[in-house]
Motif scaffolding. Structure first.
Motif, PDB file in Angstrom:
ATOM      1  N   LEU A   1       0.829  -1.200   0.000  1.00 53.97           N
ATOM      2  CA  LEU A   1       0.000   0.000   0.000  1.00 53.97           C
ATOM      3  C   LEU A   1       0.868   1.255   0.000  1.00 53.97           C
ATOM      4  CD1 LEU A   1      -2.820   1.291   0.180  1.00 53.97           C
ATOM      5  CD2 LEU A   1      -2.602   1.132   2.662  1.00 53.97           C
ATOM      6  N   PHE A   2       1.899   1.279   0.828  1.00 57.26           N
ATOM      7  CA  PHE A   2       2.787   2.440   0.855  1.00 57.26           C
ATOM      8  C   PHE A   2       3.550   2.605  -0.456  1.00 57.26           C
ATOM      9  CE2 PHE A   2       2.368   2.219   5.545  1.00 57.26           C
ATOM     10  CZ  PHE A   2       1.944   3.519   5.748  1.00 57.26           C
ATOM     11  N   ILE A   3       3.904   1.518  -1.091  1.00 53.35           N
ATOM     12  CA  ILE A   3       4.563   1.594  -2.401  1.00 53.35           C
ATOM     13  C   ILE A   3       3.606   2.196  -3.434  1.00 53.35           C
ATOM     14  CG2 ILE A   3       5.481   0.208  -4.311  1.00 53.35           C
ATOM     15  CD1 ILE A   3       6.689  -1.646  -2.133  1.00 53.35           C
ATOM     16  N   CYS A   4       2.356   1.741  -3.423  1.00 49.93           N
ATOM     17  CA  CYS A   4       1.350   2.291  -4.350  1.00 49.93           C
ATOM     18  C   CYS A   4       1.128   3.773  -4.105  1.00 49.93           C
ATOM     19  CB  CYS A   4       0.033   1.535  -4.208  1.00 49.93           C
ATOM     20  SG  CYS A   4       0.038  -0.116  -4.894  1.00 49.93           S
ATOM     21  N   ILE A   5       1.071   4.162  -2.839  1.00 53.08           N
ATOM     22  CA  ILE A   5       0.892   5.582  -2.513  1.00 53.08           C
ATOM     23  C   ILE A   5       2.090   6.387  -2.994  1.00 53.08           C
ATOM     24  CG2 ILE A   5       0.776   7.235  -0.606  1.00 53.08           C
ATOM     25  CD1 ILE A   5      -0.989   5.170   0.864  1.00 53.08           C
ATOM     26  N   GLY A   6       3.299   5.858  -2.822  1.00 53.67           N
ATOM     27  CA  GLY A   6       4.506   6.545  -3.290  1.00 53.67           C
ATOM     28  C   GLY A   6       4.511   6.720  -4.798  1.00 53.67           C
ATOM     29  N   ILE A   7       4.120   5.690  -5.521  1.00 56.78           N
ATOM     30  CA  ILE A   7       4.061   5.778  -6.981  1.00 56.78           C
ATOM     31  C   ILE A   7       3.003   6.795  -7.400  1.00 56.78           C
ATOM     32  CG2 ILE A   7       3.473   4.496  -9.083  1.00 56.78           C
ATOM     33  CD1 ILE A   7       4.743   2.020  -7.705  1.00 56.78           C
TER      34      ILE A   7
ATOM     35  N   GLN B   1       4.084  14.086 -13.284  1.00 57.74           N
ATOM     36  CA  GLN B   1       3.381  13.936 -14.551  1.00 57.74           C
ATOM     37  C   GLN B   1       1.926  14.389 -14.468  1.00 57.74           C
ATOM     38  OE1 GLN B   1       4.111   9.861 -15.692  1.00 57.74           O
ATOM     39  NE2 GLN B   1       6.092  10.406 -16.572  1.00 57.74           N
ATOM     40  N   GLY B   2       1.567  15.051 -13.380  1.00 60.63           N
ATOM     41  CA  GLY B   2       0.193  15.513 -13.195  1.00 60.63           C
ATOM     42  C   GLY B   2      -0.246  16.519 -14.235  1.00 60.63           C
ATOM     43  N   GLU B   3       0.629  17.468 -14.531  1.00 65.33           N
ATOM     44  CA  GLU B   3       0.287  18.480 -15.540  1.00 65.33           C
ATOM     45  C   GLU B   3       0.115  17.844 -16.917  1.00 65.33           C
ATOM     46  OE1 GLU B   3      -0.522  21.652 -15.138  1.00 65.33           O
ATOM     47  OE2 GLU B   3      -0.325  21.339 -12.978  1.00 65.33           O
ATOM     48  N   GLN B   4       0.975  16.892 -17.236  1.00 62.99           N
ATOM     49  CA  GLN B   4       0.879  16.199 -18.523  1.00 62.99           C
ATOM     50  C   GLN B   4      -0.453  15.457 -18.618  1.00 62.99           C
ATOM     51  OE1 GLN B   4       3.759  13.093 -19.082  1.00 62.99           O
ATOM     52  NE2 GLN B   4       3.057  12.622 -21.155  1.00 62.99           N
TER      53      GLN B   4
ATOM     54  N   ASP C   1      -9.663  12.011 -25.751  1.00 55.28           N
ATOM     55  CA  ASP C   1      -8.718  12.316 -24.674  1.00 55.28           C
ATOM     56  C   ASP C   1      -8.013  11.055 -24.188  1.00 55.28           C
ATOM     57  OD1 ASP C   1      -9.413  14.947 -24.854  1.00 55.28           O
ATOM     58  OD2 ASP C   1     -10.651  14.957 -23.038  1.00 55.28           O
ATOM     59  N   ILE C   2      -8.769   9.982 -24.081  1.00 55.31           N
ATOM     60  CA  ILE C   2      -8.166   8.717 -23.644  1.00 55.31           C
ATOM     61  C   ILE C   2      -7.173   8.217 -24.686  1.00 55.31           C
ATOM     62  CG2 ILE C   2      -8.652   6.288 -23.138  1.00 55.31           C
ATOM     63  CD1 ILE C   2     -11.285   7.199 -21.900  1.00 55.31           C
ATOM     64  N   GLU C   3      -7.547   8.322 -25.950  1.00 58.91           N
ATOM     65  CA  GLU C   3      -6.662   7.854 -27.022  1.00 58.91           C
ATOM     66  C   GLU C   3      -5.390   8.697 -27.134  1.00 58.91           C
ATOM     67  OE1 GLU C   3      -6.905   5.103 -28.888  1.00 58.91           O
ATOM     68  OE2 GLU C   3      -8.646   4.605 -27.662  1.00 58.91           O
ATOM     69  N   ASN C   4      -5.471   9.976 -26.817  1.00 59.89           N
ATOM     70  CA  ASN C   4      -4.314  10.865 -26.949  1.00 59.89           C
ATOM     71  C   ASN C   4      -3.300  10.714 -25.819  1.00 59.89           C
ATOM     72  OD1 ASN C   4      -5.265  11.934 -29.322  1.00 59.89           O
ATOM     73  ND2 ASN C   4      -6.266  13.662 -28.328  1.00 59.89           N
ATOM     74  N   LEU C   5      -3.696  10.093 -24.718  1.00 58.03           N
ATOM     75  CA  LEU C   5      -2.773   9.895 -23.612  1.00 58.03           C
ATOM     76  C   LEU C   5      -1.681   8.910 -24.042  1.00 58.03           C
ATOM     77  CD1 LEU C   5      -2.617  10.831 -20.606  1.00 58.03           C
ATOM     78  CD2 LEU C   5      -3.569   8.622 -20.024  1.00 58.03           C
ATOM     79  N   PRO C   6      -0.419   9.206 -23.773  1.00 56.96           N
ATOM     80  CA  PRO C   6       0.653   8.291 -24.173  1.00 56.96           C
ATOM     81  C   PRO C   6       0.434   6.885 -23.611  1.00 56.96           C
ATOM     82  CG  PRO C   6       1.561  10.361 -23.377  1.00 56.96           C
ATOM     83  CD  PRO C   6       0.089  10.407 -23.120  1.00 56.96           C
TER      84      PRO C   6
ATOM     85  N   ARG D   1      -0.694   2.736 -19.501  1.00 60.08           N
ATOM     86  CA  ARG D   1      -0.445   1.418 -18.912  1.00 60.08           C
ATOM     87  C   ARG D   1      -0.040   1.523 -17.451  1.00 60.08           C
ATOM     88  NH1 ARG D   1       2.844  -1.185 -23.970  1.00 60.08           N
ATOM     89  NH2 ARG D   1       1.004  -1.624 -25.234  1.00 60.08           N
ATOM     90  N   LYS D   2       0.788   2.512 -17.115  1.00 58.91           N
ATOM     91  CA  LYS D   2       1.192   2.708 -15.720  1.00 58.91           C
ATOM     92  C   LYS D   2      -0.020   2.999 -14.841  1.00 58.91           C
ATOM     93  CE  LYS D   2       5.680   4.751 -16.705  1.00 58.91           C
ATOM     94  NZ  LYS D   2       6.446   6.015 -16.665  1.00 58.91           N
ATOM     95  N   LEU D   3      -0.888   3.865 -15.316  1.00 55.98           N
ATOM     96  CA  LEU D   3      -2.049   4.252 -14.518  1.00 55.98           C
ATOM     97  C   LEU D   3      -3.044   3.104 -14.356  1.00 55.98           C
ATOM     98  CD1 LEU D   3      -2.540   7.847 -15.901  1.00 55.98           C
ATOM     99  CD2 LEU D   3      -1.809   7.226 -13.603  1.00 55.98           C
ATOM    100  N   ILE D   4      -3.225   2.323 -15.402  1.00 56.25           N
ATOM    101  CA  ILE D   4      -4.130   1.174 -15.304  1.00 56.25           C
ATOM    102  C   ILE D   4      -3.543   0.129 -14.355  1.00 56.25           C
ATOM    103  CG2 ILE D   4      -5.107  -0.770 -16.601  1.00 56.25           C
ATOM    104  CD1 ILE D   4      -5.430   1.194 -18.973  1.00 56.25           C
ATOM    105  N   ALA D   5      -2.241  -0.121 -14.462  1.00 58.49           N
ATOM    106  CA  ALA D   5      -1.589  -1.071 -13.555  1.00 58.49           C
ATOM    107  C   ALA D   5      -1.672  -0.578 -12.112  1.00 58.49           C
ATOM    108  CB  ALA D   5      -0.138  -1.275 -13.969  1.00 58.49           C
ATOM    109  N   LEU D   6      -1.488   0.712 -11.911  1.00 55.31           N
ATOM    110  CA  LEU D   6      -1.575   1.282 -10.565  1.00 55.31           C
ATOM    111  C   LEU D   6      -2.977   1.109  -9.992  1.00 55.31           C
ATOM    112  CD1 LEU D   6      -0.098   2.931  -8.367  1.00 55.31           C
ATOM    113  CD2 LEU D   6      -0.958   4.977  -9.502  1.00 55.31           C
ATOM    114  N   GLN D   7      -3.994   1.329 -10.807  1.00 55.95           N
ATOM    115  CA  GLN D   7      -5.374   1.162 -10.334  1.00 55.95           C
ATOM    116  C   GLN D   7      -5.631  -0.283  -9.926  1.00 55.95           C
ATOM    117  OE1 GLN D   7      -7.589   3.658  -9.909  1.00 55.95           O
ATOM    118  NE2 GLN D   7      -9.034   2.224  -9.023  1.00 55.95           N
ATOM    119  N   TRP D   8      -5.193  -1.240 -10.739  1.00 57.62           N
ATOM    120  CA  TRP D   8      -5.385  -2.644 -10.391  1.00 57.62           C
ATOM    121  C   TRP D   8      -4.576  -3.041  -9.167  1.00 57.62           C
ATOM    122  CZ3 TRP D   8      -9.470  -5.116 -11.356  1.00 57.62           C
ATOM    123  CH2 TRP D   8     -10.193  -4.876 -12.528  1.00 57.62           C
TER     124      TRP D   8
END
Length: 128
Positions: A19-25, A33-36, A88-93, A98-105
């Protein structure tokens, strides 16, 4: 303490570390990368990238990343209700997506594990 209790307790420790690792990521992605991420959701509802998320410290950064990762993990719901724009979803790198989807799971897995381990611990099954 029985062996079963020791194993469940150890697994609970592993889950807390995860959990702490996920929070750190999440915080890393939010700050660096929030602005991006916000730039790619300009055509979507402002609920996703609200300015309050961007400027309210670590908790706001976590909300920003969590909201965007939730949208990317379960896009049909948000597309169906008109909250997000498909372009918007398609334009995201793809690598960031993939990082965000993996983080959510990872968060879903960690919280599910916490519930299961807490249920085992409090049920009394381990003491018999």
């Amino acid at each position: 303490m029985t062996t079963a209790e020791f194993i469940v307790g150890s697994l609970s420790g592993v889950v807390i570390v995860a959990l702490f690792i996920c929070i750190g990521i999440t915080l890393y992605l939010g700050y660096f990368q929030g602005e991006q991420m916000c730039e790619h959701f300009k055509n979507s509802s402002s609920i996703i990238t609200s300015a309050t998320h961007k400027h309210s410290g670590p908790y706001g950064k976590m909300q920003l990343v969590g909201g965007i990762s939730f949208v990317l993990t379960f896009p049909r719901f948000f597309l169906k209700h008109g909250i997000v724009n498909a372009q918007d979803i398609e334009n995201l790198p793809i690598d960031l997506r993939r990082k965000l989807i993996a983080l959510q799971w990872c968060f879903i897995t960690v919280f599910s594990s916490m519930v299961i381990l807490a249920s085992l611990w409090t049920s009394g099954v381990l003491r018999h």
